[in-house]
Design an enzyme around this catalytic site. Structure first.
Site, PDB file in Angstrom:
ATOM      1  NE  ARG A   1      84.227 -30.687 110.255  1.00 40.38           N
ATOM      2  CZ  ARG A   1      84.950 -31.549 109.764  1.00 40.38           C
ATOM      3  NH1 ARG A   1      84.309 -32.537 109.094  1.00 40.38           N
ATOM      4  NH2 ARG A   1      86.218 -31.844 109.854  1.00 40.38           N
TER       5      ARG A   1
ATOM      6  CE  LYS B   1      90.241 -33.606 111.224  1.00 45.74           C
ATOM      7  NZ  LYS B   1      90.100 -34.515 110.219  1.00 45.74           N
TER       8      LYS B   1
ATOM      9  CE1 TYR C   1      84.758 -39.121 109.776  1.00 46.14           C
ATOM     10  CE2 TYR C   1      84.333 -36.783 110.712  1.00 46.14           C
ATOM     11  CZ  TYR C   1      83.950 -38.023 109.884  1.00 46.14           C
ATOM     12  OH  TYR C   1      82.724 -37.912 108.920  1.00 46.14           O
TER      13      TYR C   1
ATOM     14  CG  HIS D   1      91.539 -39.652 109.523  1.00 42.95           C
ATOM     15  ND1 HIS D   1      90.846 -40.622 108.368  1.00 42.95           N
ATOM     16  CD2 HIS D   1      90.547 -38.865 109.769  1.00 42.95           C
ATOM     17  CE1 HIS D   1      89.917 -39.947 108.177  1.00 42.95           C
ATOM     18  NE2 HIS D   1      89.379 -39.165 108.860  1.00 42.95           N
TER      19      HIS D   1
ATOM     20  CD  GLU E   1      88.681 -42.851 110.937  1.00 39.32           C
ATOM     21  OE1 GLU E   1      89.845 -43.143 111.514  1.00 39.32           O
ATOM     22  OE2 GLU E   1      88.006 -42.019 111.724  1.00 39.32           O
TER      23      GLU E   1
ATOM     24  CG  ASP F   1      91.716 -36.056 107.209  1.00 42.52           C
ATOM     25  OD1 ASP F   1      92.579 -35.490 108.037  1.00 42.52           O
ATOM     26  OD2 ASP F   1      90.776 -35.778 106.859  1.00 42.52           O
TER      27      ASP F   1
END
Length: 370
Positions: free
Chosen positions: A15, A75, A94, A96, A118, A270
């Site tokens: 991505r 990520k 993101y 996490h 998120e 995640d």
């Protein structure tokens, strides 16, 4: 603002955080965009399209990180990227955090501004930047789980939808949110008998009304889960506590009650995983077995379908990115309560309480930071 888009380096993460169309939009607002060479190729967007949109394509990723005032990623930064983060630099991705103490410590030490996709949250408690990837991961969960039910993959050798005269597989979905609903839809569409478990009775009533007839609902409790385990062929973990570690709904001691070759798909990996025996895996090496139970715990599932995932993700992230770039992060979060919830760490302070609680670290209220 100078905005940098590096190429993702997580295993099989294809991505990209910004499309050429997003470059055009940001350029219209007066911003400069740096894109690492090849960043969009995995999603089907070559460098030439970024250049045509007005981006500067850089060969050296270190140069990109050094110049950019805001980094847009998909990520979380990996260990090799930790030294590239710097004080005051906005990183929008993101994160996490609750699943990685080392990442949390690295971002604190860098004094960068971590805005996590998120945890951006609307007034109705929906998570707009998580929803599209949850939809992808939920649908993929049933698709991948069906594959690993095959005997050569270590599974029980069961066809998810069965055939006339042979019963279909039994699938349990833990969690009735976006991931769970999408997983259940695909599993049911393939013909499986599906049970969705959740602790929210109102949500179960809603699902009971409009889900297909081969989907049942059940209140999620330890007793009910244990009672159902011996009958299940596949279990999908789809539980989310925004920004916090996922609860362990299936423990190690429960595994012997399952049939050998049962498949566990942990979409909550995640956030640490909702099965006690879950450990993050990759697309290169996606499964392992514990006590004869197959575990699929790939931490970036949507990365396997990057064209769909990238379009879905950038559709929702771009308006927030434009807002941050136009106003600066402090004014942007003051003006937008949704974006305010996305701020996790700022200038060395943890300002999102579930992250602090995950590692017993100090929490600083947002009012003291901005």
């Amino acid at each position: 603002m100078i905005i940098g888009v590096p190429k993702e380096i997580k295993t099989h993460e294809n991505r990209v955080a910004l499309l050429p169309g997003g470059v055009t939009k940001l350029k219209e607002n007066g911003h400069r965009i740096l894109v690492e060479e090849g960043a969009g190729e995995g999603s089907g967007f070559p460098d030439e399209q970024y250049e045509a949109a007005g981006a500067t394509v850089l060969e050296e990723v270190e140069e990109l990180w050094a110049e950019a005032e805001m980094i847009m990623k998909v990520k979380e930064p990996l260990e090799v990227e930790y030294p590239r983060m710097r004080g005051g630099q906005i990183i929008f991705t993101y994160f996490h955090f609750a699943a990685s103490e080392s990442l949390t410590e690295a971002v604190i030490e860098s004094k960068s501004i971590a805005i996590a996709y998120e945890t951006v949250e609307k007034e109705d408690r929906s998570l707009p930047l998580l929803i599209p990837m949850s939809e992808v991961a939920g649908r993929m969960a049933s698709q991948e789980g069906a594959k690993y039910l095959e005997k050569p993959q270590g599974g029980r050798g069961i066809l998810l939808g069965g055939i006339p005269g042979v019963k279909p597989a039994n699938v349990m979905v833990l969690g009735g949110g976006v991931v769970g609903v999408n997983a259940a839809k695909i599993a049911a569409g393939m013909g499986a008998n599906v049970t969705i478990m959740d602790i929210n009775i109102a949500r179960l009533r809603q699902l009971d009304d409009w889900m297909p007839k081969n989907i049942d609902t059940m209140f999620s409790s330890r007793v009910n889960i244990q009672r159902m385990l011996p009958q299940m062929d596949m279990i999908i973990g789809a539980v989310l506590n925004p920004g916090a570690k996922a609860p362990h709904l299936i423990t190690r001691e429960m595994l012997p009650s399952m049939q050998k070759g049962t498949v566990l798909v942990d979409v909550a990996i995640d956030q640490g995983g909702c099965f006690e025996t879950s450990t993050p895996t990759t697309h290169d090496d996606p499964v392992y077995q514990v006590d004869g139970i197959v575990h699929y715990c790939v931490a970036n599932m949507p990365g396997a379908v990057p064209y769909t995932s990238t379009l879905g993700l950038t559709n929702v992230t771009l308006p927030y990115a434009v807002d941050i770039a136009n106003k600066g992060w402090e004014q942007a979060i003051k003006d937008d309560p949704e974006l305010q919830k996305g701020l996790n760490i700022a200038g060395g302070d943890i300002v999102y309480e579930p992250v602090a609680e995950a590692f017993n670290l100090d929490y600083t209220s947002l009012e003291r930071t901005v």
